[in-house]
Every structure is written in structure tokens, then in C-alpha cells.
Write an enzyme that holds these catalytic residues in place. Structure first.
Site, PDB file in Angstrom:
ATOM      1  N   ASP A  77       0.742  -1.077   0.166  1.00 41.15           N
ATOM      2  CA  ASP A  77      -0.086  -0.180   0.019  1.00 41.15           C
ATOM      3  C   ASP A  77       0.730   1.169   0.173  1.00 41.15           C
ATOM      4  OD1 ASP A  77      -1.931   1.940   0.295  1.00 41.15           O
ATOM      5  OD2 ASP A  77      -2.835   1.051   2.101  1.00 41.15           O
ATOM      6  N   HIS A  78       1.147   1.658  -1.114  1.00 44.77           N
ATOM      7  CA  HIS A  78       2.247   2.699  -1.291  1.00 44.77           C
ATOM      8  C   HIS A  78       1.614   4.086  -2.274  1.00 44.77           C
ATOM      9  CE1 HIS A  78       6.539   1.319  -0.153  1.00 44.77           C
ATOM     10  NE2 HIS A  78       5.707   0.609   0.200  1.00 44.77           N
TER      11      HIS A  78
ATOM     12  N   GLY B 263       4.420   2.374   9.274  1.00 46.09           N
ATOM     13  CA  GLY B 263       4.450   3.088   8.299  1.00 46.09           C
ATOM     14  C   GLY B 263       5.952   3.633   7.931  1.00 46.09           C
ATOM     15  N   GLU B 264       6.180   4.204   6.522  1.00 46.05           N
ATOM     16  CA  GLU B 264       7.393   4.742   6.114  1.00 46.05           C
ATOM     17  C   GLU B 264       7.033   6.161   5.694  1.00 46.05           C
ATOM     18  OE1 GLU B 264       6.000   2.229   3.864  1.00 46.05           O
ATOM     19  OE2 GLU B 264       6.932   0.616   4.875  1.00 46.05           O
TER      20      GLU B 264
ATOM     21  N   ASN C 230       5.740   7.065   1.998  1.00 43.69           N
ATOM     22  CA  ASN C 230       4.373   7.132   1.603  1.00 43.69           C
ATOM     23  C   ASN C 230       3.683   8.119   2.601  1.00 43.69           C
ATOM     24  OD1 ASN C 230       4.826   4.747   0.109  1.00 43.69           O
ATOM     25  ND2 ASN C 230       5.082   3.632   1.476  1.00 43.69           N
TER      26      ASN C 230
ATOM     27  N   GLY D 104      10.480  -5.205  16.491  1.00 38.16           N
ATOM     28  CA  GLY D 104      11.147  -5.092  17.744  1.00 38.16           C
ATOM     29  C   GLY D 104      10.374  -5.564  18.820  1.00 38.16           C
TER      30      GLY D 104
ATOM     31  N   THR E  31       8.987  -9.223   8.090  1.00 35.85           N
ATOM     32  CA  THR E  31       9.912  -9.360   6.584  1.00 35.85           C
ATOM     33  C   THR E  31      10.900 -10.009   6.663  1.00 35.85           C
ATOM     34  OG1 THR E  31      10.589  -7.150   6.768  1.00 35.85           O
ATOM     35  CG2 THR E  31       8.559  -7.385   5.516  1.00 35.85           C
TER      36      THR E  31
ATOM     37  N   LYS F 260      13.229 -13.891  11.710  1.00 40.06           N
ATOM     38  CA  LYS F 260      13.736 -13.824  13.177  1.00 40.06           C
ATOM     39  C   LYS F 260      12.875 -14.496  14.076  1.00 40.06           C
ATOM     40  CE  LYS F 260      16.462  -9.492  12.278  1.00 40.06           C
ATOM     41  NZ  LYS F 260      16.480  -8.016  12.732  1.00 40.06           N
TER      42      LYS F 260
END
Length: 321
Positions: free
Chosen positions: A37-38, A106-107, A110, A174, A191, A194
Site C-alpha cells: 500500500d504505497h 508506516g514509512e 508514503n 522489535g 519481513t 527472526k
């Protein structure tokens, strides 16, 4: 048995091509699908960024079996959580119960487009927690009035609630996000394979819930061509999540990953058509406890050949994991 999914990666294909890809993936026997979703691609060479929710609506009508999921939507800056709840409920109805709502913090790439600035990591997680609580309240059929630390909701109610509410997934990286996911989510998203993320999710209430991972791959009968394409379009991933969440646009990712070589990419992303190589790349996710793994085929114009190859060779091999 680990389920294998297909990724509609909005950064690398047009809206119609994305829908054509998921239709082919359903026909080929993929177990589920996810959709990014970008608002921007990571790199200009990817070249696309259609509105994911329109693509999902079209995909819901063009398919009949394959589950659909956002991987992931940020419900805090570009979208208000009350609007995300409405979109998700509508998608669940359109897809007849095949939709899952994947959420994350989020990032900047975007979210900066609305002009409100980019919060710190701690604030983003606080916002995500409040957003999930609002979405849950609306999913419960309540008329919601909310004045919180980050969001206001005035007299909101969802008028078209599906019989089965969409499960909510939360992306983790985290301890804090694992705590949030364990307490508030129906599934966890990550993603990286781990084990410590899965263990932390379990400690905070995630036992028995689905765990969905994602892996980039680059199928091509010409391995050198696959490596070149993966380097051209996917080297952004090598900057690492702390960097990727902060950079504001494709040009910043160009600069941040200028040190990444084709050899670096080939060592991290399975390239070519050696089935065993692809299976071994998936294995760490299975061994870490992931129950579902979505594959990203790098290259928007290379989806249908990949899906055909996956149906005949890759999926049968992965079923044995």
C-alpha cells in the site's frame, strides 16, 4: 504445512497488471495473496504506485478463492483509522470473507504526502496502537466518539459490517511492536525470518495465531538477467528498516543504496531458476515459526512467466517444507 502466498507489489506494476497477476496466482494454486500500500515506489526504476484499495476491490471481483491482505497499510498519517476501518469492512464484504487487514507504523516515503511531518518511532507506535483500538471499536458496530492523544473520531459508525470481521495483522520489527501485535492483533507480520520476533509475539499473547512472512525472489531462466533486475529494482531493501522507514523519496533510496552491488543482491535474494535455491531461501521462515510466506517476484513485467514456473516447479517443491 507452510502456506505460500503471492505478492501484488504496487510499486512495480500497473493496476490492471496487478489484478491480472493475482488472477493467475489463484489459478496456479497459491494459498493466499498480499498487497503493498504505497504512494511512491522505493526506486524510480520500479515505476508505479497505484491506489492499493482500488486494486484490492478489483481483485476481489476478479477472483473467487484466493485470500487478500494489505501488507501493510499505515492507519495513522495518510489514512485516518476510521476510514481504514470502513475500507476494510467493505473489502471483507466484497471478497466474501477473504480479506485480512495488515497494519503497520508506516514509512516516511508514503506518509509525508499529507504534509503533517514524520513522527518519531515511539510516537508512530503509540499512534498505531490508538488506531487499532479505534478500528476494533468500529468493527464491533459501535457508534464511536473518541478524543485521544492522536486521533479524534466524531459520531462514526460502520453501516456495512460483514458477518465475519476481517482479521487484523500488525507488522513487527522489535519488542515494542511485538507487544502491540501480541495484545491487539489476530496475526503477526514480519519481513525477516527472526525467531526472536515470533518468540516475543508469543510472550505477549500471540500463541497459536498466524505468522506471515515475506521474501523477495527473482525468477528468470537467465540468472544474470535476474540478478541485474533484482539489483536495479530491489536494492532499496539493503538499507535496513531503520533507514527505510525514514527516507522521504526514491532519490533518497537511490543514494542510500548506491553502495549495494549485484553480488550483494545475489547473495541475499534467490535469482534464476534453481528450485532448490528458492526452497532454501524460504526454509529459514519455516524454521523460525512462520506459518505463511508471501513471495515477491521482482519485476512487474515478469509476473506471468514466474507464476507459470511456480505452478509447475516451485510450489510443488515448497509443499514439502
Amino acid at each position: 504445512m507452510v502456506q505460500i502466498g503471492y505478492t501484488m507489489m504496487t510499486e512495480q506494476a500497473s493496476p490492471r497488471a496487478l489484478v491480472e497477476g493475482v488472477v493467475a496466482a489463484e489459478r496456479a494454486g497459491f494459498d493466499f495473496s498480499v498487497t503493498s500500500d504505497h504512494y511512491f515506489p522505493w526506486l524510480e526504476s520500479q515505476g508505479h504506485a497505484p491506489y492499493a484499495w482500488s486494486v484490492l476491490g478489483a481483485a476481489a471481483q476478479a477472483t473467487s478463492r484466493i485470500p487478500l491482505m494489505t501488507y501493510v497499510t499505515c492507519p495513522t498519517v495518510r489514512y485516518h483509522p476510521a476510514v481504514v476501518a470502513q475500507k476494510a469492512a467493505t473489502m471483507q464484504s466484497l471478497s466474501q470473507g477473504r480479506f485480512r487487514l495488515g497494519l503497520g507504523s508506516g514509512e516516511n516515503l508514503n506518509e509525508h504526502v499529507t504534509g503533517g511531518g514524520w513522527p518519531t518511532t515511539q510516537v508512530r507506535l503509540d499512534m498505531l496502537e490508538e488506531a487499532v483500538e479505534i478500528i476494533r471499536a468500529l468493527f464491533a458496530g459501535e457508534t464511536v466518539n473518541h478524543q485521544g492523544a492522536y486521533f479524534d473520531v466524531a459520531d462514526a459508525r460502520l453501516w456495512d459490517l460483514p458477518d465475519e470481521l476481517p482479521p487484523i495483522g500488525v507488522a513487527v520489527s522489535g519488542e515494542r511492536s511485538c507487544s502491540l501485535a501480541g495484545r491487539l492483533a489476530d496475526l503477526v507480520i514480519a519481513t525477516e525470518p527472526k525467531r526472536e520476533l515470533i518468540d516475543s509475539f508469543d510472550r505477549h499473547g500471540g500463541q497459536g495465531k498466524p505468522r506471515v512472512g515475506q521474501l523477495p525472489i527473482c525468477y528468470d531462466p537467465d540468472r544474470d538477467a535476474a540478478i541485474a533486475r533484482a539489483h536495479d529494482q530491489f536494492r532499496w531493501a539493503f538499507a535496513g528498516w531503520p533507514v527505510n522507514s525514514e527516507l522521504p523519496g526514491p532519490s533518497a533510496f537511490e543514494g542510500a543504496t548506491s553502495f549495494v552491488t549485484p553480488r550483494d543482491v545475489a547473495e541475499a535474494i534467490p535469482c534464476g531458476d534453481d528450485v532448490d535455491h528458492f526452497v532454501e531461501a524460504v526454509r529459514p521462515f519455516a524454521e523460525a515459526g512462520f506459518t505463511e510466506i508471501a513471495l515477491i517476484q521482482v519485476g512487474g513485467e515478469h509476473q506471468l512467466p514466474f507464476i507459470d514456473w511456480a505452478e509447475k516447479k516451485l510450489l510443488p517443491a515448497l509443499r514439502e517444507l
